[in-house]
Design an enzyme around this catalytic site. Structure first.
Site, PDB file in Angstrom:
ATOM      1  N   ASP A   1      36.450  44.746  61.495  1.00  0.00           N
ATOM      2  CA  ASP A   1      35.462  45.595  62.172  1.00  0.00           C
ATOM      3  C   ASP A   1      34.089  45.433  61.506  1.00  0.00           C
ATOM      4  OD1 ASP A   1      35.999  46.967  59.839  1.00  0.00           O
ATOM      5  OD2 ASP A   1      36.387  48.895  60.801  1.00  0.00           O
ATOM      6  N   SER A   2      34.050  44.621  60.438  1.00  0.00           N
ATOM      7  CA  SER A   2      32.765  44.222  59.855  1.00  0.00           C
ATOM      8  C   SER A   2      31.924  43.466  60.882  1.00  0.00           C
ATOM      9  CB  SER A   2      32.978  43.352  58.606  1.00  0.00           C
ATOM     10  OG  SER A   2      33.862  42.285  58.888  1.00  0.00           O
TER      11      SER A   2
ATOM     12  N   GLU B   1      42.952  51.008  57.929  1.00  0.00           N
ATOM     13  CA  GLU B   1      42.522  51.615  56.666  1.00  0.00           C
ATOM     14  C   GLU B   1      43.268  52.937  56.474  1.00  0.00           C
ATOM     15  OE1 GLU B   1      38.241  52.011  56.490  1.00  0.00           O
ATOM     16  OE2 GLU B   1      37.936  49.939  57.125  1.00  0.00           O
TER      17      GLU B   1
ATOM     18  N   GLU C   1      40.425  46.857  48.439  1.00  0.00           N
ATOM     19  CA  GLU C   1      38.978  46.625  48.462  1.00  0.00           C
ATOM     20  C   GLU C   1      38.296  47.371  47.319  1.00  0.00           C
ATOM     21  OE1 GLU C   1      36.967  46.889  52.246  1.00  0.00           O
ATOM     22  OE2 GLU C   1      35.004  46.671  51.294  1.00  0.00           O
TER      23      GLU C   1
ATOM     24  N   LYS D   1      45.561  45.522  61.256  1.00  0.00           N
ATOM     25  CA  LYS D   1      45.234  46.099  59.945  1.00  0.00           C
ATOM     26  C   LYS D   1      44.650  47.476  60.185  1.00  0.00           C
ATOM     27  CE  LYS D   1      41.393  44.893  57.401  1.00  0.00           C
ATOM     28  NZ  LYS D   1      40.714  46.188  57.247  1.00  0.00           N
TER      29      LYS D   1
ATOM     30  N   ASP E   1      41.725  44.068  63.354  1.00  0.00           N
ATOM     31  CA  ASP E   1      41.354  45.242  62.570  1.00  0.00           C
ATOM     32  C   ASP E   1      41.185  46.437  63.501  1.00  0.00           C
ATOM     33  OD1 ASP E   1      40.742  46.462  60.204  1.00  0.00           O
ATOM     34  OD2 ASP E   1      38.742  45.592  59.988  1.00  0.00           O
TER      35      ASP E   1
HETATM   36  O1  KIV Z   1      36.269  44.428  58.373  1.00  0.00           O
HETATM   37  C1  KIV Z   1      36.410  43.672  57.397  1.00  0.00           C
HETATM   38  O2  KIV Z   1      35.766  42.625  57.267  1.00  0.00           O
HETATM   39  C2  KIV Z   1      37.374  44.083  56.375  1.00  0.00           C
HETATM   40  C3  KIV Z   1      37.389  43.288  55.108  1.00  0.00           C
HETATM   41  C4  KIV Z   1      36.235  43.683  54.271  1.00  0.00           C
HETATM   42  C5  KIV Z   1      38.668  43.412  54.382  1.00  0.00           C
HETATM   43  O3  KIV Z   1      38.080  45.010  56.552  1.00  0.00           O
END
Ligand code: KIV
Length: 264
Positions: free
Chosen positions: A45-46, A116, A183, A114, A84
């Protein structure tokens, strides 16, 4: 290239090979990562900050993630692709979470999701894995909680918060997660968690003892002005691209492009 599956990854982990993960958000970059031998592609989600111009990851939607993940899959059919889960796509209820994770798996061709969160998400992780959805955990610094934590800070510096990171990792493992992203935790804690788990730890800013590393592609390639401490620039793609585009602009302005060669 042979398809990288969960079995492939677990064999590499069991053999003591380090796992290499990078973010990717589009088909072109995904292809280049696959050709370079990156094991896992995280459609993070970055993308909100790296491609979409947001200040943090909170505005990223399921629609954004579905589109980018499908593009990554098209670019790298043989890679292990992780979707994500964006902010508020799984926090509302287990029903919402299962629906969205299912949508991701069904419509993008992702191999895993994934999310969090620590022990508080273990029951959800158990339901997801019980439904056949491979889950990668993500603990330590959790960017989706940036409003609560007041910034991007290292987590687990004191004994209590270090113990919490360890317990969260164990709870996710117990719930069936196949790997956990750590992280921005101290390297000593990264080592401790890695030694305590029987599943791979994938570190970002968490030391060299993790079983693998993940980095954001724009950090690796030097495409953003800001360079986080945990990242290393393996190229100056930003400079290269600006230089090339400046030459293009100059040539259009002074009439040296296009030439006969580029004309019909
Ligand atoms: O969204 C992302 O890029 C991440 C990484 C920093 C692990 O979750």
């Amino acid at each position: 290239m042979k398809k990288v599956t969960l079995t492939t990854l677990m064999k590499r982990y069991a053999a003591g090979e380090k796992l290499v993960m990078s973010t990717a958000y589009d088909a072109v970059m995904a292809r280049l990562c696959a050709l370079a031998g990156v094991d896992l592609l995280l459609v993070g989600d970055s993308v909100g900050m790296t491609l979409l111009g947001y200040e943090n990851t909170l505005p990223v939607t399921m629609e954004d993630m579905l589109r980018h993940t499908a593009a990554v899959r098209r670019g790298a059919p043989e890679s292990f692709v992780v979707f994500d889960m964006p902010f508020m796509s799984y926090q509302e209820s287990d029903t919402q979470a299962l629906h969205n994770a299912g949508l991701a798996m069904k419509t993008t061709g992702a191999d895993a999701v994934k999310l969090e969160g620590g022990a508080e998400y273990a029951p959800l992780v158990r339901k997801m894995t019980g439904s056949g959805i491979p889950v990668m955990g993500h603990i330590g610094l959790m960017p989706q909680r940036v409003q609560l934590s007041g910034g991007y800070k290292v987590v687990g510096r004191d004994a209590d918060s270090a113990e919490k990171v360890l317990q969260d990792a164990l709870a996710l493992q117990e719930a069936g997660a196949f790997a956990v992203v750590l992280e921005c935790i101290p390297a000593t804690l990264g080592k401790r968690v890695t030694e305590a788990l029987d599943i791979p730890t994938i570190g970002i800013g968490s030391g060299a003892d993790c079983d693998g590393q993940v980095q954001v592609i724009t950090d690796l390639l030097g495409m953003m002005e800001f360079k986080p401490k945990h990242a290393k620039r393996y190229a100056d793609a930003g400079e290269l691209i600006t230089g090339a585009l400046k030459t293009y602009a100059d040539e259009v302005k002074n009439g040296t492009f296009p030439t006969e060669e580029n004309s019909f």
